[in-house]
Design a protein around this motif. Sequence first.
Motif, PDB file in Angstrom:
ATOM      1  N   THR A  19       1.176 -11.955  -8.475  1.00 50.30           N
ATOM      2  CA  THR A  19       0.600 -11.557  -7.195  1.00 50.30           C
ATOM      3  C   THR A  19      -0.092 -12.726  -6.512  1.00 50.30           C
ATOM      4  O   THR A  19      -0.825 -13.484  -7.156  1.00 50.30           O
ATOM      5  N   GLN A  20       0.134 -12.859  -5.199  1.00 47.51           N
ATOM      6  CA  GLN A  20      -0.640 -13.788  -4.383  1.00 47.51           C
ATOM      7  C   GLN A  20      -1.884 -13.056  -3.874  1.00 47.51           C
ATOM      8  O   GLN A  20      -2.988 -13.327  -4.296  1.00 47.51           O
ATOM      9  N   VAL A  21      -1.709 -12.104  -2.981  1.00 41.23           N
ATOM     10  CA  VAL A  21      -2.811 -11.255  -2.511  1.00 41.23           C
ATOM     11  C   VAL A  21      -2.400  -9.795  -2.563  1.00 41.23           C
ATOM     12  O   VAL A  21      -3.057  -8.969  -3.188  1.00 41.23           O
ATOM     13  N   PHE A  22      -1.266  -9.487  -1.927  1.00 38.39           N
ATOM     14  CA  PHE A  22      -0.828  -8.100  -1.823  1.00 38.39           C
ATOM     15  C   PHE A  22       0.015  -7.698  -3.030  1.00 38.39           C
ATOM     16  O   PHE A  22       0.671  -8.539  -3.648  1.00 38.39           O
ATOM     17  N   PRO A  23       0.018  -6.404  -3.375  1.00 33.11           N
ATOM     18  CA  PRO A  23       0.807  -5.935  -4.513  1.00 33.11           C
ATOM     19  C   PRO A  23       2.278  -6.277  -4.352  1.00 33.11           C
ATOM     20  O   PRO A  23       2.833  -6.170  -3.262  1.00 33.11           O
ATOM     21  N   TYR A  33      -8.718  -8.832   2.085  1.00 29.18           N
ATOM     22  CA  TYR A  33      -8.902  -8.855   0.633  1.00 29.18           C
ATOM     23  C   TYR A  33      -9.619  -7.619   0.093  1.00 29.18           C
ATOM     24  O   TYR A  33      -9.623  -7.393  -1.118  1.00 29.18           O
ATOM     25  N   GLN A  34     -10.220  -6.820   0.971  1.00 33.58           N
ATOM     26  CA  GLN A  34     -10.961  -5.647   0.513  1.00 33.58           C
ATOM     27  C   GLN A  34     -10.208  -4.338   0.759  1.00 33.58           C
ATOM     28  O   GLN A  34     -10.784  -3.257   0.626  1.00 33.58           O
ATOM     29  N   THR A  35      -8.926  -4.421   1.113  1.00 29.98           N
ATOM     30  CA  THR A  35      -8.162  -3.194   1.330  1.00 29.98           C
ATOM     31  C   THR A  35      -7.880  -2.501   0.003  1.00 29.98           C
ATOM     32  O   THR A  35      -7.917  -3.111  -1.065  1.00 29.98           O
ATOM     33  N   GLN A  36      -7.565  -1.226   0.078  1.00 33.34           N
ATOM     34  CA  GLN A  36      -7.391  -0.426  -1.135  1.00 33.34           C
ATOM     35  C   GLN A  36      -6.270  -0.961  -2.017  1.00 33.34           C
ATOM     36  O   GLN A  36      -6.412  -1.034  -3.245  1.00 33.34           O
ATOM     37  N   ASP A  37      -5.150  -1.354  -1.416  1.00 31.63           N
ATOM     38  CA  ASP A  37      -4.020  -1.847  -2.210  1.00 31.63           C
ATOM     39  C   ASP A  37      -4.385  -3.115  -2.979  1.00 31.63           C
ATOM     40  O   ASP A  37      -4.001  -3.286  -4.140  1.00 31.63           O
ATOM     41  N   VAL A  38      -5.105  -4.016  -2.324  1.00 30.68           N
ATOM     42  CA  VAL A  38      -5.498  -5.265  -2.979  1.00 30.68           C
ATOM     43  C   VAL A  38      -6.485  -4.984  -4.102  1.00 30.68           C
ATOM     44  O   VAL A  38      -6.366  -5.532  -5.207  1.00 30.68           O
TER      45      VAL A  38
END
Length: 455
Positions: A66-70, A371-376
């Motif tokens: 992973t970089q940032v997103f799933p 960076y604070q979203t639920q998926d991340v």
Amino acid sequence: MLVSAPHALIIGNVPQKMNWEQLLSDARWGSSHQSTAAPQKHRSNYDRDYGRILFSSAFRRLQDKTQVFPLGRNDYVRTRLTHSLEVAHVGSSLGMLVGEWLAGKDALPAHIIPSDLATIVSTACLAHDIGNPPFGHSGEDAIETALSRHGLSHPFEGNAQGFRILTRTGDPMEGKGLKLTAAVLGAFMKYPCTQSYSLKAKQNMLAPANRLECKKFGIGGQETEAAAFVAASLGLIPRTEAEGNDLCWCRHPLAFLMEAADDICYRIADIEDGFFSRILRFDHVMELFHPFLTPSQREYAEDLAVRKEEDSCVHYMRALAIGRSIRTVVESFKVHEDRLLGGCLEKSLIDVSELAAPLDRLYQDAIRDVYQTQDVIQVEAMGYKVLGELIDFFMEWVDNPGSGQSRKVAILLQGTLLPADEESREKRLVHMLDYISGMTDSFALETYRKLTGIR
């Protein structure tokens, strides 16, 4: 007691400065025999380094990290692999432009051409994330958190793990890594200090010559010999005596370009990914990219927006933002070359550039909105759970190598460098961390499921 580290080695009354003749050394770490490859007129030793990293299994595994997103959220967002390739491309541009400038003022050795600098920086960029564990940057903290449950204060640092792969574990046949040139390894070493030096600097137990060099650590305990070879080959300014655990050298000037390429790519690309993941609004993205565009470019971007071609507009602005950032970083390098060669620039090239504020805003907005979203957060939380459980399982072998369970664990950890039972606990711990940090997201999750019986 506060100990002052020397700012530079003094020869007579003149502080030592690095020189490009030595900084571009193609001496190879770890080569125990003469190469049988025939010389190739149009392929330098630095080109060979690029190929060695590109074809390595450690680099290939970045496709599933992973970089940032799933991973799998959509086909657009970047993995560690695509991020690394983009950083390498930007690094090549930075190296070429700096190389042309140095050549124009006759600062390069006679046998070096500008494209050599492009290849050195690009190769270092290609490898810059090669030591990162699965599940993004939170994977580092997940490993440290799990180890602390076993009474271990053992920091895990992706930069140091990357240097370990390049100089030690990348080629298990000889244990000397990928046998890269000193110039490439020097450009890779963002933090050319040991963990003990970095820790003492943070605790004000010593006064570092340059805090930028020891913000983190990039040299593990078993890699000090390799680091010393690189530093001596390149003429990096020593910050400490050559003996002991508290080792530090100044940064290679080209490491600043590697750092800038990474910063440019993730700050700009994370905003682009945030838009295509439908996290960031189009008008917000336009506002963020506005400072990077000329008046005529803004007019064209606004025309695309009026025509509802939002995706094309974001692609357009991202490309322009990267190009403008590259040119600005090169100008910063030119202005600060003397300080870079003297080892006394204490900020990144971006932070001393005219684009420092808009690039920082990209980063700050990404922290707040992306960076604070639920998926991340879900990926990061999964990293803590999966890596924590794996470390708990493998610690049985680290602590009790002769037990029945440990015999089974040892089979899972099989490799040519598997420490014998009578060897130290520290060696077993390091071997386990090599194994776990080298996992891809998918392999770590699959191993966790098998060991816990989850289907």
